[in-house]
Motif scaffolding. Sequence first.
Motif, PDB file in Angstrom:
ATOM      1  N   MET B   1     -48.276  15.446  89.714  1.00 27.11           N
ATOM      2  CA  MET B   1     -49.228  14.351  89.768  1.00 27.11           C
ATOM      3  C   MET B   1     -49.880  14.180  88.403  1.00 27.11           C
ATOM      4  O   MET B   1     -49.957  13.091  87.866  1.00 27.11           O
ATOM      5  CB  MET B   1     -50.299  14.639  90.814  1.00 27.11           C
ATOM      6  N   SER B   2     -50.303  15.326  87.804  1.00 29.37           N
ATOM      7  CA  SER B   2     -50.989  15.221  86.522  1.00 29.37           C
ATOM      8  C   SER B   2     -50.034  14.669  85.473  1.00 29.37           C
ATOM      9  O   SER B   2     -50.428  13.900  84.621  1.00 29.37           O
ATOM     10  CB  SER B   2     -51.531  16.572  86.090  1.00 29.37           C
ATOM     11  N   ARG B   3     -48.746  15.056  85.578  1.00 30.10           N
ATOM     12  CA  ARG B   3     -47.803  14.563  84.592  1.00 30.10           C
ATOM     13  C   ARG B   3     -47.677  13.044  84.701  1.00 30.10           C
ATOM     14  O   ARG B   3     -47.641  12.351  83.700  1.00 30.10           O
ATOM     15  CB  ARG B   3     -46.444  15.223  84.780  1.00 30.10           C
ATOM     16  N   THR B   4     -47.641  12.521  85.896  1.00 29.78           N
ATOM     17  CA  THR B   4     -47.540  11.079  86.097  1.00 29.78           C
ATOM     18  C   THR B   4     -48.681  10.371  85.398  1.00 29.78           C
ATOM     19  O   THR B   4     -48.494   9.394  84.693  1.00 29.78           O
ATOM     20  CB  THR B   4     -47.614  10.725  87.595  1.00 29.78           C
ATOM     21  N   SER B   5     -49.891  10.891  85.555  1.00 28.54           N
ATOM     22  CA  SER B   5     -51.033  10.199  84.967  1.00 28.54           C
ATOM     23  C   SER B   5     -51.002  10.306  83.447  1.00 28.54           C
ATOM     24  O   SER B   5     -51.422   9.388  82.756  1.00 28.54           O
ATOM     25  CB  SER B   5     -52.348  10.735  85.532  1.00 28.54           C
ATOM     26  N   VAL B   6     -50.462  11.413  82.937  1.00 29.44           N
ATOM     27  CA  VAL B   6     -50.346  11.532  81.485  1.00 29.44           C
ATOM     28  C   VAL B   6     -49.410  10.459  80.961  1.00 29.44           C
ATOM     29  O   VAL B   6     -49.716   9.744  80.015  1.00 29.44           O
ATOM     30  CB  VAL B   6     -49.834  12.929  81.090  1.00 29.44           C
ATOM     31  N   ILE B   7     -48.251  10.314  81.613  1.00 24.05           N
ATOM     32  CA  ILE B   7     -47.296   9.285  81.209  1.00 24.05           C
ATOM     33  C   ILE B   7     -47.956   7.921  81.279  1.00 24.05           C
ATOM     34  O   ILE B   7     -47.898   7.122  80.355  1.00 24.05           O
ATOM     35  CB  ILE B   7     -46.048   9.308  82.108  1.00 24.05           C
ATOM     36  N   ALA B   8     -48.643   7.686  82.376  1.00 24.57           N
ATOM     37  CA  ALA B   8     -49.265   6.379  82.587  1.00 24.57           C
ATOM     38  C   ALA B   8     -50.304   6.115  81.499  1.00 24.57           C
ATOM     39  O   ALA B   8     -50.354   5.042  80.915  1.00 24.57           O
ATOM     40  CB  ALA B   8     -49.918   6.325  83.956  1.00 24.57           C
ATOM     41  N   ALA B   9     -51.110   7.139  81.192  1.00 26.39           N
ATOM     42  CA  ALA B   9     -52.156   6.964  80.196  1.00 26.39           C
ATOM     43  C   ALA B   9     -51.545   6.673  78.823  1.00 26.39           C
ATOM     44  O   ALA B   9     -51.994   5.795  78.107  1.00 26.39           O
ATOM     45  CB  ALA B   9     -53.028   8.217  80.129  1.00 26.39           C
ATOM     46  N   GLY B  10     -50.471   7.389  78.511  1.00 27.42           N
ATOM     47  CA  GLY B  10     -49.806   7.177  77.237  1.00 27.42           C
ATOM     48  C   GLY B  10     -49.246   5.779  77.124  1.00 27.42           C
ATOM     49  O   GLY B  10     -49.390   5.109  76.103  1.00 27.42           O
ATOM     50  N   ALA B  11     -48.643   5.317  78.197  1.00 31.09           N
ATOM     51  CA  ALA B  11     -48.003   4.011  78.197  1.00 31.09           C
ATOM     52  C   ALA B  11     -49.041   2.896  78.114  1.00 31.09           C
ATOM     53  O   ALA B  11     -48.821   1.868  77.500  1.00 31.09           O
ATOM     54  CB  ALA B  11     -47.145   3.842  79.434  1.00 31.09           C
ATOM     55  N   ALA B  12     -50.195   3.112  78.736  1.00 28.41           N
ATOM     56  CA  ALA B  12     -51.202   2.060  78.800  1.00 28.41           C
ATOM     57  C   ALA B  12     -51.734   1.709  77.404  1.00 28.41           C
ATOM     58  O   ALA B  12     -52.238   0.626  77.181  1.00 28.41           O
ATOM     59  CB  ALA B  12     -52.354   2.486  79.703  1.00 28.41           C
ATOM     60  N   ALA B  13     -51.605   2.653  76.467  1.00 21.02           N
ATOM     61  CA  ALA B  13     -52.103   2.406  75.124  1.00 21.02           C
ATOM     62  C   ALA B  13     -51.299   1.328  74.400  1.00 21.02           C
ATOM     63  O   ALA B  13     -51.781   0.704  73.473  1.00 21.02           O
ATOM     64  CB  ALA B  13     -52.071   3.699  74.307  1.00 21.02           C
ATOM     65  N   VAL B  14     -50.049   1.129  74.833  1.00 21.42           N
ATOM     66  CA  VAL B  14     -49.204   0.117  74.204  1.00 21.42           C
ATOM     67  C   VAL B  14     -49.578  -1.261  74.733  1.00 21.42           C
ATOM     68  O   VAL B  14     -49.618  -1.456  75.947  1.00 21.42           O
ATOM     69  CB  VAL B  14     -47.715   0.404  74.492  1.00 21.42           C
ATOM     70  N   PRO B  15     -49.883  -2.233  73.826  1.00 22.84           N
ATOM     71  CA  PRO B  15     -50.337  -3.542  74.300  1.00 22.84           C
ATOM     72  C   PRO B  15     -49.178  -4.427  74.773  1.00 22.84           C
ATOM     73  O   PRO B  15     -48.013  -4.094  74.616  1.00 22.84           O
ATOM     74  CB  PRO B  15     -50.999  -4.137  73.050  1.00 22.84           C
ATOM     75  N   THR B  17     -46.441  -6.635  76.851  1.00 26.83           N
ATOM     76  CA  THR B  17     -45.548  -6.420  77.991  1.00 26.83           C
ATOM     77  C   THR B  17     -45.484  -4.950  78.347  1.00 26.83           C
ATOM     78  O   THR B  17     -45.197  -4.577  79.469  1.00 26.83           O
ATOM     79  CB  THR B  17     -44.130  -6.923  77.682  1.00 26.83           C
ATOM     80  N   ALA B  18     -45.719  -4.126  77.353  1.00 33.38           N
ATOM     81  CA  ALA B  18     -45.685  -2.682  77.612  1.00 33.38           C
ATOM     82  C   ALA B  18     -46.695  -2.307  78.693  1.00 33.38           C
ATOM     83  O   ALA B  18     -46.448  -1.423  79.504  1.00 33.38           O
ATOM     84  CB  ALA B  18     -45.981  -1.919  76.330  1.00 33.38           C
ATOM     85  N   ALA B  19     -47.843  -3.006  78.697  1.00 36.72           N
ATOM     86  CA  ALA B  19     -48.866  -2.706  79.702  1.00 36.72           C
ATOM     87  C   ALA B  19     -48.340  -2.960  81.104  1.00 36.72           C
ATOM     88  O   ALA B  19     -48.560  -2.166  82.019  1.00 36.72           O
ATOM     89  CB  ALA B  19     -50.105  -3.565  79.449  1.00 36.72           C
ATOM     90  N   ALA B  20     -47.620  -4.070  81.254  1.00 36.59           N
ATOM     91  CA  ALA B  20     -47.047  -4.399  82.566  1.00 36.59           C
ATOM     92  C   ALA B  20     -46.067  -3.320  82.983  1.00 36.59           C
ATOM     93  O   ALA B  20     -46.054  -2.878  84.132  1.00 36.59           O
ATOM     94  CB  ALA B  20     -46.357  -5.759  82.517  1.00 36.59           C
ATOM     95  N   ARG B  21     -45.262  -2.877  81.993  1.00 37.28           N
ATOM     96  CA  ARG B  21     -44.282  -1.854  82.323  1.00 37.28           C
ATOM     97  C   ARG B  21     -44.992  -0.563  82.726  1.00 37.28           C
ATOM     98  O   ARG B  21     -44.603   0.133  83.652  1.00 37.28           O
ATOM     99  CB  ARG B  21     -43.372  -1.594  81.124  1.00 37.28           C
ATOM    100  N   ALA B  22     -46.089  -0.305  82.008  1.00 39.89           N
ATOM    101  CA  ALA B  22     -46.836   0.913  82.313  1.00 39.89           C
ATOM    102  C   ALA B  22     -47.366   0.873  83.745  1.00 39.89           C
ATOM    103  O   ALA B  22     -47.303   1.851  84.480  1.00 39.89           O
ATOM    104  CB  ALA B  22     -47.999   1.060  81.337  1.00 39.89           C
ATOM    105  N   ARG B  23     -47.854  -0.332  84.117  1.00 39.13           N
ATOM    106  CA  ARG B  23     -48.383  -0.447  85.473  1.00 39.13           C
ATOM    107  C   ARG B  23     -47.270  -0.183  86.490  1.00 39.13           C
ATOM    108  O   ARG B  23     -47.443   0.497  87.469  1.00 39.13           O
ATOM    109  CB  ARG B  23     -49.004  -1.831  85.671  1.00 39.13           C
TER     110      ARG B  23
END
Lengths: 429, 304
Positions: B1-15, B17-23
């Motif tokens: 679970m924690s790993r998922t949120s780390v990935i998500a947090a990392g991805a969210a930093a990219v502005p 279309t990347a944000a959509a992909r992160a979501r």
Amino acid sequence: MSIASRHRLRALAPLAFAALAALSTLARAADPVELQLLFPIAVGGPLTQIMDKLTARYHATHPGVEVKAIYSGTYDETMTKARAQFKAGQPPDVLIASAVELFNLRDLDMIVAYEDALKGSDTSWTKRFYEAFMVNSTQDGKTWGLPFQRSTIIQYYNKDAFRKAGLDPDHPPATWEELRDMALKLRDAGGVKFGLQIPSDNFGDWLFSALAWQNGLALVSPDGKHAYFNDPRAVEALQYWVDLGKAGAVPKGSVSWATTPKDFIEGKVAMMWTTTGNLTNVRKQAKFDFGVSPLPAHRQPGSPTGGANLYVFKTGDTAKERAAAEFAKWMSDPEQAAEWSIATGYVGSSQAAYDTPAMKAYVASFPAAVVARDQLAHYTRSLGLHGNGRATAALSDAIQAALTGTKTPKEALDGAQKTADGVLARFQK
Amino acid sequence: MSRTSVIAAGAAAVPGTAAARARRDTIGGWALVAPSLVVIAAFTLYPVVLSLVHAFTAPRGGVTLQQVHAMVDDEVLHKVFVNNLVFAAVTVPASIVIALAMALWVNGKIRGRAFLRLAFFTPTVLPMVAAASIWLYFYTPSYGPIDRLLHVFGLPGHNWLGTPETALPAIMVVTIWKEAGFFMIFYLAGLQNMAPELEEASRLEGASAWYHFRRVTLPLLMPTTLFVMVVAMTASFKQVEHIFVMTRGGPDNASSLLLYYIYKVAFTFYDEHYAAVLTLVLVATLLLLAFLQFRVLERRIHYR
């Protein structure tokens, strides 16, 4: 399959479905009421088969009702299972459980009275049972349990061993002194390892209540709110049991309930105290001449009643409760009571059971079958108390502590009394 | 679970279309863990919360410490707790030493090695209830095999399970017999992974077998030992099936263990609230023991 025939099948399909639907409606109309029965086994012998036979016969004579009999382990395990099902909202319909559970079943509001389940019907038949059993089955003027596999403790003895020890095989011990002396003589004569076994690892509280009663004391009050575990008469009775062990008349340490009948059957012990429910099993398996007798007397003769009653669960479904009560009544009818008694050795629950032709023939061929029943003349009630068995568990522990020498009878019973008082306090208000 | 949120947090930093992909990734991640999450929530988290609530509420509602106070006066609890500590202190080291000895033995080039390994492992395959039933027969006073053997040597029989002094030891023997074969497998795996050069080197240096075992084999097996120890310790608090079969905790609770007592309180006495407090004690004890083991042993372990 050709394409043409597949077409034909497809055309037939709706018809087939309609027919199926009609059939299933019919089937539902005739769907039997399904009742679940939980039952424990505390003695030897193939009792599950006999139970299946009984329920099958009920279905044959009452096609509208189907009873699923489920063997649920020991008495304790059966209560655990019934209670878990009840909590999960899927209680059994009929439960065979220890007669001492009546207080707990009612405290938890799990069962209905027969008079209520069968409202509008004649329930005068509830008067047919032996009074000794009904003191653990009726409360507040209503019948909550029907005696099913009820018992008293009887004394089994190996007549061959008696002859070998120079004892009269027709004179089993009738007093505490005789019990001790004969047990020692039997042991010293060889052949058997011990003269006597009184189980204590399980049902020890029940067997002890026999000694206490013979010493003039009922260990519990009729309302199940008071225990008299450290009464001087109880201490004396426990001292007698401990002294039997010290003298070598019974094995040292705690004695197994489960293996005691085996020990007797295999000729390792010359006498045993156990439920009459083992009688048929012993009769079938013992390869020697054995007898049974009432327990010996001290200040008075007698034995507690024991065994299990039929309870109807509160399911909220009045039709099911009625069906369950009718089934339970049928199980306690003289014919079935006689059949179960013959198959096991448990006491037939009513005089009517002993008046059936089957029982008359059986008793004529095996007079030992009525020893437990006749002992009802000197009965004391089963050890029923409020508080979910905690008080009697403390008593069992105390008995084991005294028998194994870790505490004196007085210390042990004082401790049990303290626990019992603590548990029962909230019911005494 | 924690790993998922780390990935998500990392991805969210990219502005952009990347944000959509992160979501999408986040949703996908949660969807992937959802099945296990549901199971863990239903069968671990919910019971934990319920135990906590039960432990500190009265049967008729209201917050209370009455169950905690009850523990202070409960002599049976004190007895079973001490029993359990003794049980763990004896069965854990004993089964580990025996497991190691058996593993060393069947790791060598000896005749009938496969057969021996199988024989040592057999008790592990048996269900505990079956094993307990067998031993119940072994321990039967006067005509069980153990007493019969004693009679052959002219010794008196003994009521093994019916005497307070021997009831718990008798049960410990069954536990060790059953557990040692299981732990042997882990040691055997550890030994098989050991480079044969080590032994050759020791031999060239003229080190004795005992010295090699003490200075090379044993240290290299430490990770296995830690694992086995934690498993054995937990098992010593979790295994109670044999008590049901053999003694029912008697005589006078001499062979009762904590979990068996909890079962009795919960399912024979129907005191869920008291059982909940006892369960917390059990869990706390296990956590403490595991923590101590890791703390003490971690420093002495060479991970390769």
